[in-house]
Design a protein around this motif. Structure first.
Motif, PDB file in Angstrom:
ATOM      1  N   ARG A   1       2.552  12.744  -0.394  1.00 58.65           N
ATOM      2  CA  ARG A   1       0.964  13.962   1.006  1.00 58.65           C
ATOM      3  C   ARG A   1      -0.371  12.839   1.370  1.00 58.65           C
ATOM      4  NH1 ARG A   1      -0.096  19.855  -0.369  1.00 58.65           N
ATOM      5  NH2 ARG A   1       1.815  20.346  -0.683  1.00 58.65           N
ATOM      6  N   CYS A   2       0.127  11.262   1.034  1.00 58.66           N
ATOM      7  CA  CYS A   2      -0.637  10.677   0.946  1.00 58.66           C
ATOM      8  C   CYS A   2      -0.534   9.380   2.331  1.00 58.66           C
ATOM      9  CB  CYS A   2      -1.053   9.934  -0.593  1.00 58.66           C
ATOM     10  SG  CYS A   2      -1.729  10.626  -0.752  1.00 58.66           S
ATOM     11  N   THR A   3       0.325   8.935   1.761  1.00 56.03           N
ATOM     12  CA  THR A   3       1.035   7.434   2.312  1.00 56.03           C
ATOM     13  C   THR A   3       1.646   7.352   4.247  1.00 56.03           C
ATOM     14  OG1 THR A   3       3.066   7.104   1.145  1.00 56.03           O
ATOM     15  CG2 THR A   3       1.189   6.522   0.070  1.00 56.03           C
ATOM     16  N   GLY A   4       2.617   8.984   4.256  1.00 58.34           N
ATOM     17  CA  GLY A   4       2.793   8.495   5.483  1.00 58.34           C
ATOM     18  C   GLY A   4       4.358   7.677   5.153  1.00 58.34           C
ATOM     19  N   TYR A   5       4.635   7.606   4.104  1.00 59.33           N
ATOM     20  CA  TYR A   5       6.027   7.096   3.315  1.00 59.33           C
ATOM     21  C   TYR A   5       6.597   5.256   4.356  1.00 59.33           C
ATOM     22  CZ  TYR A   5       7.352  11.929   2.731  1.00 59.33           C
ATOM     23  OH  TYR A   5       6.541  12.993   2.073  1.00 59.33           O
ATOM     24  N   VAL A   6       5.014   4.504   5.130  1.00 55.98           N
ATOM     25  CA  VAL A   6       5.666   3.793   5.744  1.00 55.98           C
ATOM     26  C   VAL A   6       5.817   2.479   4.747  1.00 55.98           C
ATOM     27  CG1 VAL A   6       4.909   2.021   7.285  1.00 55.98           C
ATOM     28  CG2 VAL A   6       5.020   4.437   7.990  1.00 55.98           C
ATOM     29  N   GLY A   7       4.595   2.298   4.116  1.00 51.53           N
ATOM     30  CA  GLY A   7       4.083   1.347   2.488  1.00 51.53           C
ATOM     31  C   GLY A   7       5.393   2.203   1.831  1.00 51.53           C
TER      32      GLY A   7
ATOM     33  N   HIS B   1       1.196  -1.222   0.317  1.00 45.78           N
ATOM     34  CA  HIS B   1      -0.066   0.227  -0.005  1.00 45.78           C
ATOM     35  C   HIS B   1       1.056   1.847   0.596  1.00 45.78           C
ATOM     36  CE1 HIS B   1      -3.212  -2.702   0.743  1.00 45.78           C
ATOM     37  NE2 HIS B   1      -2.857  -3.028   1.570  1.00 45.78           N
ATOM     38  N   ALA B   2       2.175   1.327  -0.554  1.00 43.88           N
ATOM     39  CA  ALA B   2       3.092   2.779  -0.827  1.00 43.88           C
ATOM     40  C   ALA B   2       2.018   3.322  -1.422  1.00 43.88           C
ATOM     41  CB  ALA B   2       4.342   1.886  -1.555  1.00 43.88           C
ATOM     42  N   LEU B   3       1.232   3.367  -2.269  1.00 45.99           N
ATOM     43  CA  LEU B   3       0.384   4.191  -2.913  1.00 45.99           C
ATOM     44  C   LEU B   3      -1.083   4.536  -3.021  1.00 45.99           C
ATOM     45  CD1 LEU B   3       0.308   3.772  -7.166  1.00 45.99           C
ATOM     46  CD2 LEU B   3       0.648   1.579  -4.877  1.00 45.99           C
TER      47      LEU B   3
ATOM     48  N   ALA C   1      22.585  -2.909   1.449  1.00 44.61           N
ATOM     49  CA  ALA C   1      21.375  -3.121   2.548  1.00 44.61           C
ATOM     50  C   ALA C   1      21.103  -2.369   3.226  1.00 44.61           C
ATOM     51  CB  ALA C   1      21.983  -4.579   3.580  1.00 44.61           C
ATOM     52  N   PRO C   2      20.609  -1.161   2.940  1.00 46.66           N
ATOM     53  CA  PRO C   2      19.951  -0.120   3.612  1.00 46.66           C
ATOM     54  C   PRO C   2      19.371  -0.405   4.884  1.00 46.66           C
ATOM     55  CG  PRO C   2      18.548   0.226   1.640  1.00 46.66           C
ATOM     56  CD  PRO C   2      19.979  -0.763   1.435  1.00 46.66           C
ATOM     57  N   THR C   3      19.396   0.823   5.828  1.00 44.13           N
ATOM     58  CA  THR C   3      18.506   0.481   7.272  1.00 44.13           C
ATOM     59  C   THR C   3      17.021   1.443   6.585  1.00 44.13           C
ATOM     60  OG1 THR C   3      19.272   2.285   7.984  1.00 44.13           O
ATOM     61  CG2 THR C   3      20.270   0.392   8.566  1.00 44.13           C
ATOM     62  N   ASP C   4      16.280   1.404   7.680  1.00 42.11           N
ATOM     63  CA  ASP C   4      15.303   2.316   7.352  1.00 42.11           C
ATOM     64  C   ASP C   4      15.476   3.529   7.056  1.00 42.11           C
ATOM     65  OD1 ASP C   4      12.886   4.109   8.288  1.00 42.11           O
ATOM     66  OD2 ASP C   4      11.337   1.633   8.382  1.00 42.11           O
ATOM     67  N   TYR C   5      15.966   4.021   8.012  1.00 39.13           N
ATOM     68  CA  TYR C   5      16.898   5.346   7.806  1.00 39.13           C
ATOM     69  C   TYR C   5      17.478   5.693   7.160  1.00 39.13           C
ATOM     70  CZ  TYR C   5      19.581   9.371   9.510  1.00 39.13           C
ATOM     71  OH  TYR C   5      20.117  10.359   9.409  1.00 39.13           O
ATOM     72  N   ASP C   6      18.676   4.857   6.543  1.00 34.52           N
ATOM     73  CA  ASP C   6      18.802   5.042   4.792  1.00 34.52           C
ATOM     74  C   ASP C   6      18.038   4.800   4.286  1.00 34.52           C
ATOM     75  OD1 ASP C   6      21.610   4.478   6.199  1.00 34.52           O
ATOM     76  OD2 ASP C   6      22.054   2.996   5.547  1.00 34.52           O
ATOM     77  N   ILE C   7      16.869   5.062   3.913  1.00 34.22           N
ATOM     78  CA  ILE C   7      16.415   4.232   2.773  1.00 34.22           C
ATOM     79  C   ILE C   7      15.138   6.202   3.256  1.00 34.22           C
ATOM     80  CG2 ILE C   7      14.248   3.396   1.422  1.00 34.22           C
ATOM     81  CD1 ILE C   7      15.082   0.664   2.688  1.00 34.22           C
ATOM     82  N   ARG C   8      14.844   5.722   4.497  1.00 34.44           N
ATOM     83  CA  ARG C   8      14.574   7.443   4.651  1.00 34.44           C
ATOM     84  C   ARG C   8      14.979   8.546   3.740  1.00 34.44           C
ATOM     85  NH1 ARG C   8       9.737   7.708   7.495  1.00 34.44           N
ATOM     86  NH2 ARG C   8       8.437   5.566   7.753  1.00 34.44           N
ATOM     87  N   VAL C   9      16.432   9.010   4.603  1.00 30.22           N
ATOM     88  CA  VAL C   9      17.080   9.674   4.214  1.00 30.22           C
ATOM     89  C   VAL C   9      17.486   9.975   2.525  1.00 30.22           C
ATOM     90  CG1 VAL C   9      19.553  10.489   3.683  1.00 30.22           C
ATOM     91  CG2 VAL C   9      18.176   9.678   6.187  1.00 30.22           C
ATOM     92  N   ALA C  10      17.678   8.578   1.296  1.00 25.70           N
ATOM     93  CA  ALA C  10      17.731   8.575   0.234  1.00 25.70           C
ATOM     94  C   ALA C  10      16.520   8.900  -0.471  1.00 25.70           C
ATOM     95  CB  ALA C  10      18.248   7.423   0.204  1.00 25.70           C
ATOM     96  N   MET C  11      15.586   8.792   0.069  1.00 29.51           N
ATOM     97  CA  MET C  11      14.159   8.678  -0.763  1.00 29.51           C
ATOM     98  C   MET C  11      13.703  10.627   0.418  1.00 29.51           C
ATOM     99  SD  MET C  11      12.827   6.820  -2.930  1.00 29.51           S
ATOM    100  CE  MET C  11      11.506   6.954  -2.984  1.00 29.51           C
ATOM    101  N   SER C  12      14.537  11.134   0.594  1.00 34.08           N
ATOM    102  CA  SER C  12      13.607  12.374   1.015  1.00 34.08           C
ATOM    103  C   SER C  12      13.486  13.579   0.123  1.00 34.08           C
ATOM    104  CB  SER C  12      14.568  12.916   2.337  1.00 34.08           C
ATOM    105  OG  SER C  12      16.460  13.433   1.489  1.00 34.08           O
ATOM    106  N   GLY C  13      13.889  13.637  -0.775  1.00 27.91           N
ATOM    107  CA  GLY C  13      14.063  14.257  -1.863  1.00 27.91           C
ATOM    108  C   GLY C  13      12.491  14.218  -2.656  1.00 27.91           C
ATOM    109  N   ASN C  14      11.592  12.935  -2.430  1.00 29.99           N
ATOM    110  CA  ASN C  14      10.642  12.385  -2.929  1.00 29.99           C
ATOM    111  C   ASN C  14       9.394  12.705  -2.086  1.00 29.99           C
ATOM    112  OD1 ASN C  14      12.935  11.338  -4.754  1.00 29.99           O
ATOM    113  ND2 ASN C  14      10.847  10.841  -6.257  1.00 29.99           N
TER     114      ASN C  14
END
Length: 406
Positions: free
Chosen positions: A135-141, A95-97, A119-132
């Motif tokens: 407004r809907c999902t909250g990013y968890v999915g 449910h990522a969209l 093997a990125p951590t949850d934090y690594d992925i959030r940092v790498a995706m911070s430029g995207n």
């Protein structure tokens, strides 16, 4: 209008565009590739992210002309891509969209993470995706979907590709616009390119790739109060010439007509160091020369290609020498936003004046290649202060015209 040629999703695309046209607008409005969405138009939200030569970039702040000869891949071009296909399945499963507006840019950026990170951590992925932004999902999915694809691929023994062709997100060009190549080796007929219509004699012109044309061309002239023979001889000593040019330095001397060097430029808070090479040609009989150069600043991912053609002749109004300089250049990357031709010409006038002052001082002090030459009067090039001075000069000229008519 400027003609730009790209390879988009495997198909060659040519179009006449205005220099200010962004890549996103060209693809969406002219070729109906509307999968890349436009949100903020400031390079912040990431909805317009696509691939240029394999690296994700913001197409809403990337000029189309800066991508000459590039391979562009939009979300439509990733239909059969293995990683993108796995991400689409994972985005659905986790449910990522929701509304889907950010999803094309999310897929492109997520693909980059899967491609290059072990093997990125949850934090690594959030940092790498911070430029995207979403407004809907909250990013968890989104994070879980990316984690699942990486985990599955690593479990199947699919290793990441270090770097993955990616350096950074931001305004960027292809890095190949105007790239100099060995014409014969590349199967391209080499021709003589002149920096401007009035540039150099054929004997001094450099041979560069046939389809390279400078984005900006202009002429500068100045007078030196020294005989032609003396000034021409000075231009033959490349180390002395570089010493007179604010911000320039050489990495060794001239070898077979080529030199390596650096050019340090400061634009407000941005400091850039262009490192590159230059090919030097001289016509002794006509007292004309040409310098073809290319350089890159790795910090800002900006690149430049240029040709400088110069001639030295007697000044009709004095006993000195007149130096005419024709300049043609192309600037891509982050610093291209400072490359408006009118501003650059104002800056070039001030740079030419600084070079002339340094040259005059060196010749007057007996800088003839022997002994210790005097230090340059002007050592650094601060394009930020030059731009400010240029803008103030324009304001003064504007008011002078207005009040002069009243």
């Amino acid at each position: 209008m400027t003609k730009v040629t790209l390879t988009v999703n495997g198909n060659v695309l040519s179009a006449d565009v205005e220099p200010r046209t962004h890549l996103a607008d060209l693809l969406r409005e002219t070729h109906n590739l509307t999968g890349s969405h436009i949100g903020c138009e400031h390079g912040v939200c990431g909805a317009c992210t696509l691939l240029v030569d394999g690296a994700p970039i913001r197409s809403c702040i990337t000029f189309a002309v800066a991508c000459e000869n590039a391979e562009v891949t939009t979300i439509e071009g990733l239909d059969e891509d293995e990683i993108a296909r796995e991400l689409r399945v994972a985005f659905t499963a986790h449910h990522a969209l929701q509304c889907g507006y950010c999803t094309p840019g999310m897929i492109v950026s997520a693909r980059d993470i899967v491609l290059r990170m072990e093997a990125p951590t949850d934090y690594d992925i959030r940092v790498a995706m911070s430029g995207n932004l979403c407004r809907c999902t909250g990013y968890v999915g989104i994070v879980r979907a990316i984690e699942s694809v990486i985990s599955d691929r690593r479990a199947r023994g699919v290793a990441p590709i270090p770097g993955g062709g990616r350096e950074r997100l931001g305004p960027a060009g292809s890095g190949r616009a105007g790239e100099m190549r060995a014409g014969a080796a590349a199967g391209v007929a080499a021709v003589e390119i002149r920096a401007a219509p009035r540039a150099v004699a054929a004997g001094a012109a450099a041979r560069v790739e046939a389809d390279w044309k400078p984005q900006v061309e202009f002429r500068q002239s100045f007078v030196i109060a020294h005989p032609v023979e003396e000034v021409w001889a000075f231009f033959g000593r490349v180390e002395d010439v570089a010493a007179c040019l604010p911000g320039a330095s050489l990495d060794g001397g001239e070898k077979d007509g080529a030199v390596k060097g650096k050019m340090n430029v400061k634009v407000g808070p941005i400091s850039a160091e262009f490192t590159g090479v230059a090919q030097i040609n001289r016509d002794e009989a006509a007292r004309r020369g040409a310098i073809v150069s290319s350089g890159r600043d790795t910090h800002s991912n900006s690149a430049t290609r240029g040709i400088v053609a110069y001639s030295v002749k007697p000044d009709e109004r004095s006993a000195g020498s007149r130096v005419d300089v024709d300049v043609g250049y192309t600037l891509t990357g982050v610093l291209a936003q400072f490359g408006r031709s009118s501003l650059i010409q104002d800056i070039a006038s001030r740079l030419s004046a600084a070079f002339a002052r340094n040259l005059e001082a060196r010749l007057s002090a007996g800088g003839d290649g022997g002994g210790a030459p005097p230090p340059p009067l002007i050592r650094e090039l601060d394009a930020g202060s030059l731009i400010t001075a240029a803008l103030l000069g324009r304001v003064r000229r504007f008011f002078a015209r207005v009040f002069g008519r009243s």
